[in-house]
Design a protein around this motif. Structure first.
Motif, short mmCIF file in Angstrom:
data_model
loop_
_atom_site.label_atom_id
_atom_site.label_comp_id
_atom_site.label_asym_id
_atom_site.label_seq_id
_atom_site.Cartn_x
_atom_site.Cartn_y
_atom_site.Cartn_z
N MET A 274 0.83 -1.21 0.00
CA MET A 274 0.00 0.00 0.00
C MET A 274 0.86 1.26 0.00
N ARG A 275 1.92 1.26 0.78
CA ARG A 275 2.77 2.44 0.90
C ARG A 275 3.54 2.75 -0.38
N VAL A 276 3.89 1.70 -1.14
CA VAL A 276 4.63 1.94 -2.38
C VAL A 276 3.71 1.93 -3.60
N GLY A 277 2.41 1.76 -3.38
CA GLY A 277 1.45 1.79 -4.47
C GLY A 277 1.52 0.57 -5.37
N GLU A 278 1.84 -0.57 -4.81
CA GLU A 278 1.97 -1.81 -5.57
C GLU A 278 0.70 -2.64 -5.42
N ARG A 279 0.28 -3.25 -6.51
CA ARG A 279 -0.84 -4.18 -6.46
C ARG A 279 -0.38 -5.45 -5.77
N LEU A 280 -1.26 -6.06 -4.97
CA LEU A 280 -0.88 -7.26 -4.23
C LEU A 280 -2.06 -8.21 -4.14
N THR A 281 -1.80 -9.47 -4.37
CA THR A 281 -2.80 -10.51 -4.24
C THR A 281 -2.33 -11.48 -3.17
N ILE B 95 1.65 -14.84 -2.15
CA ILE B 95 1.61 -13.38 -2.13
C ILE B 95 2.38 -12.88 -3.35
N ALA B 96 1.68 -12.20 -4.24
CA ALA B 96 2.32 -11.70 -5.47
C ALA B 96 1.48 -10.58 -6.05
N GLN B 97 1.95 -10.03 -7.16
CA GLN B 97 1.19 -8.95 -7.81
C GLN B 97 -0.14 -9.46 -8.33
#
Length: 135
Positions: free
Chosen positions: A32-39, A90-92
Motif C-alpha cells: 500500500m505504501r509503495v502503491g503496488e498491487r498485491l494478491t 503473495i504476489a502482484q
C-alpha cells in the motif's frame, strides 16, 4: 513457517518464526505504501529435490503422520522427488511467477512434528544447494 521467495533467478527458502498473519499484514502495508498491487491467495507450491539426499526417510515418516494434505511427496523419477505444499501465495497477481509463498505446517502436524518437518525440508533444500555447487 517456511517462506519461499520465487524470483526470476530461482527460489530461496528460509524458516520464519513470524506468524503468517503478521507477515501477510506487513507485506500488505508495504504494498500500500509503495502503491503496488498485491494478491494474497491460498495456493500450492511444488519444487524438486534430488532423491539421493539424506533425511528423506525422516521427512517421509513425518508426512505419514500429517493430518491432511498440507505436505505431499512424489517420486518423479530415479533422480528427483517433488515436494508439494499448501499455503499462501503473495504476489502482484495469482498468475505471477515471482512472489512469496508461505507454508505453515502447524495446522496439519502437532507442534514438534511441524517444526521437524519444516527443519527437515529446509535442511534438504540447503543440502541440494551444496550438491549443485559440487556437481
Amino acid at each position: 513457517m517456511l517462506k519461499f521467495t520465487y524470483t526470476e533467478t530461482g527460489i530461496n527458502i528460509e524458516r520464519s518464526t513470524q506468524a503468517l498473519e503478521e507477515l501477510v499484514m506487513w507485506r500488505i502495508v508495504l504494498a500500500m505504501r509503495v502503491g503496488e498491487r498485491l494478491t494474497v491467495a491460498p495456493g500450492t507450491a511444488s519444487f524438486l529435490l534430488p532423491a539421493n539426499l539424506q533425511c528423506w526417510d525422516l521427512l517421509e515418516a513425518v508426512v505419514q503422520k500429517s493430518l491432511d494434505d498440507t505436505i505431499a511427496l512424489c517420486q518423479c523419477d530415479a533422480e528427483f522427488i517433488e515436494v508439494s505444499l499448501r499455503g499462501t501465495w503473495i504476489a502482484q497477481d495469482c498468475n505471477c511467477e515471482e512472489g512469496i509463498f508461505l507454508a505453515e505446517l502447524g495446522d496439519s502436524l502437532p507442534g514438534t512434528l511441524c517444526e521437524r518437518a519444516e527443519f527437515i525440508l529446509f535442511k534438504l533444500w540447503q543440502e541440494s544447494l551444496t550438491c549443485r555447487v559440487k556437481g
